[in-house]
Write an enzyme that holds these catalytic residues in place. Structure first.
Site, PDB file in Angstrom:
ATOM      1  N   ASN A 178       0.881  -1.064  -0.023  1.00 21.35           N
ATOM      2  CA  ASN A 178       0.106  -0.144   0.178  1.00 21.35           C
ATOM      3  C   ASN A 178       1.010   1.177  -0.073  1.00 21.35           C
ATOM      4  O   ASN A 178       1.861   1.482   0.760  1.00 21.35           O
ATOM      5  CB  ASN A 178      -0.805  -0.135   1.297  1.00 21.35           C
ATOM      6  CG  ASN A 178      -1.919   1.148   1.360  1.00 21.35           C
ATOM      7  OD1 ASN A 178      -2.751   1.073   0.192  1.00 21.35           O
ATOM      8  ND2 ASN A 178      -2.052   1.772   2.234  1.00 21.35           N
ATOM      9  N   HIS A 214      -4.756   9.745  -1.675  1.00 23.98           N
ATOM     10  CA  HIS A 214      -5.134  11.075  -0.891  1.00 23.98           C
ATOM     11  C   HIS A 214      -4.838  12.237  -2.095  1.00 23.98           C
ATOM     12  O   HIS A 214      -3.548  12.294  -2.426  1.00 23.98           O
ATOM     13  CB  HIS A 214      -4.067  11.083   0.383  1.00 23.98           C
ATOM     14  CG  HIS A 214      -4.325   9.922   1.375  1.00 23.98           C
ATOM     15  ND1 HIS A 214      -5.541  10.123   2.051  1.00 23.98           N
ATOM     16  CD2 HIS A 214      -3.705   9.123   1.753  1.00 23.98           C
ATOM     17  CE1 HIS A 214      -5.658   9.319   3.073  1.00 23.98           C
ATOM     18  NE2 HIS A 214      -4.406   8.416   2.748  1.00 23.98           N
ATOM     19  N   GLU A 244      -7.656   4.650   0.410  1.00 27.64           N
ATOM     20  CA  GLU A 244      -7.749   5.639   1.356  1.00 27.64           C
ATOM     21  C   GLU A 244      -8.199   6.750   0.917  1.00 27.64           C
ATOM     22  O   GLU A 244      -7.564   7.937   1.215  1.00 27.64           O
ATOM     23  CB  GLU A 244      -6.239   5.866   2.078  1.00 27.64           C
ATOM     24  CG  GLU A 244      -5.693   4.580   2.640  1.00 27.64           C
ATOM     25  CD  GLU A 244      -4.464   4.769   3.432  1.00 27.64           C
ATOM     26  OE1 GLU A 244      -3.978   6.026   3.702  1.00 27.64           O
ATOM     27  OE2 GLU A 244      -3.698   4.097   3.765  1.00 27.64           O
ATOM     28  N   ASP A 246      -9.396  10.513  -0.123  1.00 25.99           N
ATOM     29  CA  ASP A 246      -9.973  11.633   0.257  1.00 25.99           C
ATOM     30  C   ASP A 246      -9.697  12.745  -0.681  1.00 25.99           C
ATOM     31  O   ASP A 246      -8.677  12.638  -1.371  1.00 25.99           O
ATOM     32  CB  ASP A 246      -9.809  11.896   1.618  1.00 25.99           C
ATOM     33  CG  ASP A 246      -8.355  11.945   2.215  1.00 25.99           C
ATOM     34  OD1 ASP A 246      -8.021  11.615   3.321  1.00 25.99           O
ATOM     35  OD2 ASP A 246      -7.310  12.014   1.215  1.00 25.99           O
TER      36      ASP A 246
HETATM   37  O1  G3I Z   1      -4.408   7.803  20.423  1.00 22.65           O
HETATM   38  C1  G3I Z   1      -3.318   8.859  20.843  1.00 22.65           C
HETATM   39  C2  G3I Z   1      -3.883   9.585  21.905  1.00 22.65           C
HETATM   40  O2  G3I Z   1      -3.895   8.659  22.929  1.00 22.65           O
HETATM   41  C3  G3I Z   1      -3.231  10.856  22.226  1.00 22.65           C
HETATM   42  O3  G3I Z   1      -3.909  11.475  23.315  1.00 22.65           O
HETATM   43  C4  G3I Z   1      -3.270  11.637  21.110  1.00 22.65           C
HETATM   44  C5  G3I Z   1      -2.630  13.006  21.074  1.00 22.65           C
HETATM   45  O4  G3I Z   1      -1.149  12.703  20.876  1.00 22.65           O
HETATM   46  O5  G3I Z   1      -2.739  10.773  19.840  1.00 22.65           O
HETATM   47  C6  G3I Z   1      -3.766   9.807  19.456  1.00 22.65           C
HETATM   48  O6  G3I Z   1      -2.865   9.079  18.560  1.00 22.65           O
HETATM   49  C7  G3I Z   1      -3.238   9.614  17.245  1.00 22.65           C
HETATM   50  C8  G3I Z   1      -3.709   8.787  16.381  1.00 22.65           C
HETATM   51  O7  G3I Z   1      -4.057   9.165  15.060  1.00 22.65           O
HETATM   52  C9  G3I Z   1      -5.354   8.471  16.605  1.00 22.65           C
HETATM   53  O8  G3I Z   1      -5.881   9.583  16.883  1.00 22.65           O
HETATM   54  C10 G3I Z   1      -1.784  10.042  16.744  1.00 22.65           C
HETATM   55  O9  G3I Z   1      -1.394  11.175  17.448  1.00 22.65           O
HETATM   56  C11 G3I Z   1      -1.927  10.583  15.245  1.00 22.65           C
HETATM   57  O10 G3I Z   1      -0.379  10.819  14.624  1.00 22.65           O
HETATM   58  C12 G3I Z   1      -2.648   9.697  14.611  1.00 22.65           C
HETATM   59  O11 G3I Z   1      -2.764  10.036  13.325  1.00 22.65           O
HETATM   60  C13 G3I Z   1      -3.223   9.001  11.963  1.00 22.65           C
HETATM   61  C14 G3I Z   1      -2.001   8.877  11.098  1.00 22.65           C
HETATM   62  O12 G3I Z   1      -2.484   7.972  10.315  1.00 22.65           O
HETATM   63  C15 G3I Z   1      -0.891   8.561  12.015  1.00 22.65           C
HETATM   64  O13 G3I Z   1       0.451   8.796  10.959  1.00 22.65           O
HETATM   65  C16 G3I Z   1      -4.398   9.317  11.447  1.00 22.65           C
HETATM   66  O14 G3I Z   1      -5.510   9.289  12.264  1.00 22.65           O
HETATM   67  C17 G3I Z   1      -4.675   8.462  10.329  1.00 22.65           C
HETATM   68  O15 G3I Z   1      -5.809   8.919   9.449  1.00 22.65           O
HETATM   69  C18 G3I Z   1      -3.360   8.422   9.293  1.00 22.65           C
HETATM   70  O16 G3I Z   1      -3.756   7.511   8.227  1.00 22.65           O
HETATM   71  C19 G3I Z   1      -2.735   7.160   7.342  1.00 22.65           C
HETATM   72  C20 G3I Z   1      -2.657   5.719   7.003  1.00 22.65           C
HETATM   73  O17 G3I Z   1      -2.672   4.977   8.106  1.00 22.65           O
HETATM   74  C21 G3I Z   1      -1.446   5.595   6.132  1.00 22.65           C
HETATM   75  N1  G3I Z   1      -1.864   6.412   4.941  1.00 22.65           N
HETATM   76  C22 G3I Z   1      -1.692   7.874   4.982  1.00 22.65           C
HETATM   77  C23 G3I Z   1      -2.879   8.083   6.323  1.00 22.65           C
HETATM   78  C24 G3I Z   1      -2.932   9.540   6.487  1.00 22.65           C
HETATM   79  O18 G3I Z   1      -1.472   9.833   6.961  1.00 22.65           O
END
Ligand code: G3I
Length: 324
Positions: A178, A214, A244, A246
């Site tokens: 992916n 994306h 994915e 959007d």
């Molecule tokens: O769960 C923790 C929480 O305990 C904490 O309080 C909070 C603040 O630090 O962070 C929370 O974790 C966050 C997590 O999302 C859940 O909300 C992470 O910081 C945050 O970095 C994470 O972001 C995700 C990101 O991947 C990680 O890099 C996004 O939701 C998610 O949509 C995004 O998805 C990725 C795919 O997996 C791979 N392709 C790209 C796509 C967009 O980046």
């Protein structure tokens, strides 16, 4: 027949008529707490991807622990609603747990940790996850190997190793590579093609590629280029999932931009429908309120099919138009 409040057939019904499965990325929190979120998923989609719950870090609070609860809740919801689940993602350089850092120094220990992670997680979801994003984003924007802890610890063979370990744990699961920014024909998708060609030639158990899609309304993907890209992976005998999607807009959002966005969704889905082996199409979030984008791109707005309140947008009707 799944219908919306106005009696219109829902996306999953329209998709099934075309042999397509249409899905959405889901988080456990809103699934549990937000009835609008839950109702949209249950009515409109027949594939779920855990937005975060099945990633290395969220699953592994410590070296000896697996925290499956959140992902299990999403999988249980999927099973209750007759939905398939895409597993995301076993090997990725982001959202790795802090404790993993000290394992990299000792090669054998690192192999045991990563193999053990893949075997345990894929085994836990055997029969519940039909397709895994085994390796996510191993290439950088120029198509070279991304400099990740996996590359540094195991060399480029880590990709093949991960696919073999996943296949050992669930021989029935479809195994995907992916990545993003490789949706049409470009330097990165050329490198991705060479990577997959190499894996197929070496007999690695790889079954498909995920094009994340994306994209932005300002620089939309070129449909013929996406079709050619999908076609060459199909020529390798691989399936293609849009994993994915959007379509990022910039606030403040105009009606014209929302119409543009609808066209982008419609054109990409039309390419997927016309392609021989592209039968899964996933959008990366349920409603605009929950999109990841504003946290990463300040000013990003309205990327998904449903608005903050869960009302269908032009983008939703663009997807319907492609399905009809
Ligand atoms: O769960 C923790 C929480 O305990 C904490 O309080 C909070 C603040 O630090 O962070 C929370 O974790 C966050 C997590 O999302 C859940 O909300 C992470 O910081 C945050 O970095 C994470 O972001 C995700 C990101 O991947 C990680 O890099 C996004 O939701 C998610 O949509 C995004 O998805 C990725 C795919 O997996 C791979 N392709 C790209 C796509 C967009 O980046």
């Amino acid at each position: 027949m799944h219908e919306d409040s106005a009696g219109r057939p829902a996306l999953r019904a329209l998709a099934r008529a075309k042999g397509l499965r249409i899905g959405v990325a889901v988080s456990a929190g809103p699934l549990q707490d937000d009835p609008v979120y839950r109702a949209i998923i249950g009515r409109e989609f027949n594939v779920l991807t855990c937005e975060n719950a099945m990633k290395f870090g969220p699953l592994r609070p410590s070296r000896d622990a697996f925290a499956f609860e959140e992902a299990d809740a999403i999988v249980a919801f999927a099973e209750k609603h007759g939905m398939a689940v895409r597993g995301h993602t076993l090997v990725w350089h982001k959202q790795l747990p802090a404790w993993l850092a000290k394992e990299w120094r000792n090669g054998d220990a690192a192999v045991d940790v990563v193999r053990g992670h893949i075997h345990t997680v894929v085994d836990h979801y055997q029969g519940k996850v039909f397709a895994w994003d085994v390796v996510n984003e191993a290439l950088d924007a120029t198509g070279k190997w991304r400099n990740t802890p996996f590359l540094r610890a195991f060399g480029p063979d880590y990709v093949k190793m991960a696919f073999h370990w996943a296949h050992e744990a669930d021989p029935a699961a479809k195994l995907f590579y992916n990545d993003f920014g490789a949706d049409g024909l470009n330097r990165k998708s050329d490198a991705m093609y060479r990577l997959l060609e190499d894996l197929v030639r070496q007999g690695a158990p790889v079954h498909g590629v995920g094009l994340q899609m994306h994209v932005t309304q300002r620089e939309p993907p070129d449909p013929p280029s996406v079709a050619a890209n999908i076609g060459r992976f199909a020529d390798l005998g691989l399936e293609v999932h849009i994993t994915e999607m959007d379509v990022r807009l910039e606030a403040p959002v105009s009606k014209a931009e929302l119409e543009d966005q609808a066209r982008v969704y419609r054109h990409v889905l039309a390419v997927c429908l016309e392609a021989e082996h592209c039968d899964v199409f996933v959008v990366w979030g349920v409603t605009d309120r929950y999109s990841w984008l504003p946290q990463v791109f300040p000013g990003a707005a309205a990327p998904l099919l449903f608005d903050d309140e869960g009302k269908p947008k032009s983008a939703y009707y663009g997807v319907c138009a492609a399905l009809r």
